[in-house]
Scaffold this active site. Structure first.
Site, PDB file in Angstrom:
ATOM      1  N   ASP A  33     -22.403 -51.344  -5.165  1.00 12.62           N
ATOM      2  CA  ASP A  33     -23.614 -51.633  -5.151  1.00 12.62           C
ATOM      3  C   ASP A  33     -23.910 -51.854  -3.579  1.00 12.62           C
ATOM      4  OD1 ASP A  33     -26.152 -52.387  -5.804  1.00 12.62           O
ATOM      5  OD2 ASP A  33     -25.855 -54.471  -6.161  1.00 12.62           O
ATOM      6  N   ARG A  37     -29.826 -50.979   0.116  1.00 19.95           N
ATOM      7  CA  ARG A  37     -30.235 -51.982   0.915  1.00 19.95           C
ATOM      8  C   ARG A  37     -29.469 -51.485   2.281  1.00 19.95           C
ATOM      9  NH1 ARG A  37     -27.525 -56.687  -2.148  1.00 19.95           N
ATOM     10  NH2 ARG A  37     -27.033 -54.878  -3.587  1.00 19.95           N
ATOM     11  N   TRP A  38     -28.465 -50.859   2.424  1.00 27.64           N
ATOM     12  CA  TRP A  38     -27.832 -50.476   3.590  1.00 27.64           C
ATOM     13  C   TRP A  38     -28.755 -49.595   4.363  1.00 27.64           C
ATOM     14  CZ3 TRP A  38     -26.302 -45.762   5.207  1.00 27.64           C
ATOM     15  CH2 TRP A  38     -25.464 -45.618   6.196  1.00 27.64           C
ATOM     16  N   ASN A  81     -30.124 -47.298 -14.948  1.00 29.11           N
ATOM     17  CA  ASN A  81     -30.610 -46.894 -13.674  1.00 29.11           C
ATOM     18  C   ASN A  81     -31.732 -45.763 -13.808  1.00 29.11           C
ATOM     19  OD1 ASN A  81     -27.392 -46.995 -11.890  1.00 29.11           O
ATOM     20  ND2 ASN A  81     -29.244 -48.168 -11.733  1.00 29.11           N
ATOM     21  N   ARG A  84     -35.389 -46.000 -12.130  1.00 30.40           N
ATOM     22  CA  ARG A  84     -35.593 -45.963 -10.914  1.00 30.40           C
ATOM     23  C   ARG A  84     -36.559 -44.868 -11.004  1.00 30.40           C
ATOM     24  NH1 ARG A  84     -30.267 -47.357  -7.089  1.00 30.40           N
ATOM     25  NH2 ARG A  84     -29.860 -49.339  -8.276  1.00 30.40           N
ATOM     26  N   ARG A 207     -23.096 -60.574 -10.353  1.00 33.84           N
ATOM     27  CA  ARG A 207     -23.128 -60.320 -11.755  1.00 33.84           C
ATOM     28  C   ARG A 207     -22.511 -59.020 -12.200  1.00 33.84           C
ATOM     29  NH1 ARG A 207     -28.576 -60.218  -9.830  1.00 33.84           N
ATOM     30  NH2 ARG A 207     -29.042 -58.149  -9.180  1.00 33.84           N
ATOM     31  N   ILE A 208     -22.330 -59.088 -13.631  1.00 30.82           N
ATOM     32  CA  ILE A 208     -21.517 -57.801 -14.039  1.00 30.82           C
ATOM     33  C   ILE A 208     -22.235 -56.336 -14.357  1.00 30.82           C
ATOM     34  CG2 ILE A 208     -19.974 -57.263 -16.200  1.00 30.82           C
ATOM     35  CD1 ILE A 208     -18.717 -58.655 -13.965  1.00 30.82           C
ATOM     36  N   GLU A 220      -9.921 -60.107 -12.991  1.00 34.89           N
ATOM     37  CA  GLU A 220     -10.492 -61.052 -11.788  1.00 34.89           C
ATOM     38  C   GLU A 220     -11.577 -60.410 -11.182  1.00 34.89           C
ATOM     39  OE1 GLU A 220      -8.847 -63.890 -11.141  1.00 34.89           O
ATOM     40  OE2 GLU A 220      -7.527 -63.894 -12.620  1.00 34.89           O
TER      41      GLU A 220
HETATM   42  C1  FPP Z   1     -26.054 -48.723  -6.227  1.00 36.03           C
HETATM   43  O1  FPP Z   1     -26.398 -48.790  -4.918  1.00 36.03           O
HETATM   44  C2  FPP Z   1     -25.301 -47.427  -6.300  1.00 36.03           C
HETATM   45  C3  FPP Z   1     -25.788 -46.343  -7.113  1.00 36.03           C
HETATM   46  C4  FPP Z   1     -26.656 -46.541  -8.016  1.00 36.03           C
HETATM   47  C5  FPP Z   1     -25.214 -45.110  -7.025  1.00 36.03           C
HETATM   48  C6  FPP Z   1     -23.636 -44.981  -6.495  1.00 36.03           C
HETATM   49  C7  FPP Z   1     -23.454 -43.640  -6.406  1.00 36.03           C
HETATM   50  C8  FPP Z   1     -22.729 -43.293  -5.356  1.00 36.03           C
HETATM   51  C9  FPP Z   1     -21.877 -44.230  -4.360  1.00 36.03           C
HETATM   52  C10 FPP Z   1     -22.008 -41.902  -5.169  1.00 36.03           C
HETATM   53  C11 FPP Z   1     -20.998 -41.468  -6.087  1.00 36.03           C
HETATM   54  C12 FPP Z   1     -20.769 -40.261  -6.157  1.00 36.03           C
HETATM   55  C13 FPP Z   1     -20.054 -39.681  -7.167  1.00 36.03           C
HETATM   56  C14 FPP Z   1     -19.893 -38.063  -7.246  1.00 36.03           C
HETATM   57  C15 FPP Z   1     -19.611 -40.288  -8.020  1.00 36.03           C
HETATM   58  P1  FPP Z   1     -28.321 -49.372  -5.350  1.00 36.03           P
HETATM   59  O2  FPP Z   1     -28.986 -47.931  -4.810  1.00 36.03           O
HETATM   60  O3  FPP Z   1     -28.308 -50.026  -6.425  1.00 36.03           O
HETATM   61  O4  FPP Z   1     -28.319 -50.313  -3.839  1.00 36.03           O
HETATM   62  P2  FPP Z   1     -29.326 -51.286  -3.762  1.00 36.03           P
HETATM   63  O5  FPP Z   1     -28.799 -52.701  -4.702  1.00 36.03           O
HETATM   64  O6  FPP Z   1     -29.124 -51.917  -2.248  1.00 36.03           O
HETATM   65  O7  FPP Z   1     -30.576 -50.982  -4.050  1.00 36.03           O
END
Ligand code: FPP
Length: 267
Positions: A33, A37-38, A81, A84, A207-208, A220
């Protein structure tokens, strides 16, 4: 060395030496996660965070293998998701397809078995096709397993299991008294996998979020304040060392003597 003494990235070489090689979690699950935000914090589009998230995942697979973990299960796209903005959903689905096409040969070379966990039917033909190819190509690899959860939801998984078991009961294949934890385990999307000993969530939320609800019963939990795009070997090793300091009792107690338990209600 205690975790308190390992506070800078410069210590990251040392930090992997601090891991007890005899107590490596076999299965680690990760809620990746904080991509959005990053990126937002840096004034960049959220997509940049997801792109960076891919390279972090590659690094964490390498480190997991290096320290001796056997299975990594990551939450890449939840059933929630889909709410979004359509542009971000499309971007993520395209990213999964592109990354998989680009990386599958290396994944196979590294003897990694790749599995996708979730309800795949809503995805495009192209994504489903590369998923099938990747799973078939790597199915006999036994060095390391990477499970990628997409369109995955823990509640949806449990509902599906309940339906499957009801059908089997209705058709007489099993009796209601046959329903037990073992049977439920065998009907889950993660069938055959050992439950994760450790679940890591990056980005600071506690949270989960509908992830592996059944399977995480005794895992854990480690929350990292670091956003996923900044997560790295150092942060992962910190999580493992923290896990190794836990006293896992599974609802029991470590040792009980006659003396250490007194029923306070009787005098
Ligand atoms: C959560 O950050 C991240 C995701 C919903 C996407 C995760 C996907 C990747 C890391 C790419 C993985 C690639 C493969 C091929 C498996 P967020 O967008 O919810 O961040 P935020 O909480 O800051 O809004």
């Amino acid at each position: 060395m205690s975790l308190r003494n390992i506070s800078t990235k410069k210590d990251s070489i040392k930090i992997s030496d601090e891991i007890d090689k005899q107590r490596i979690p076999e299965h680690v699950a990760i809620i990746m996660d904080g991509n959005g935000r990053w990126a937002t914090k840096k004034g960049l589009p959220r997509s940049v965070g997801h792109h960076k998230g891919v390279s972090v995942l590659k690094e964490i697979i390498k480190v997991s293998k290096k320290i001796g973990c056997k299975v990594l299960t990551v939450y890449a796209f939840s059933t929630e998701n889909w709410t979004r903005p359509q542009k971000e959903v499309d971007f993520l689905i395209n990213l999964f397809e592109k990354v998989l096409k680009k990386e599958i040969d290396d994944i196979h070379q590294e003897s990694i078995k790749i599995k996708f966990i979730g309800e795949l039917s809503p995805f495009s033909k192209a994504l489903k096709s590369i998923i099938n190819i990747s799973e078939a190509l790597t199915k006999n690899n036994n060095n390391f397993t990477l499970n990628i959860c997409i369109n995955y939801g823990g509640r949806q998984e449990i509902v599906k299991v309940a339906k499957q078991i009801s059908q089997k009961t209705f058709s007489g294949e099993i009796k209601p008294s046959d329903v037990n934890e073992q049977l439920i385990n065998s009907e889950l999307l993660t069938q055959g996998l050992k439950d994760p000993e450790l679940v890591i969530r990056t980005g600071g939320e506690k949270r989960i979020s509908n992830f592996l609800l059944w399977q995480l019963a005794y895992s854990e939990i480690y929350i990292s304040e670091v956003f996923w795009p900044d997560f790295d070997e150092f942060e992962f090793c910190k999580a493992i060392i923290d896990y190794q300091s836990r006293n896992r009792r599974f609802g029991g107690i470590e040792s009980l003597t006659e003396e250490s338990f007194k029923d306070s209600s009787c005098s």
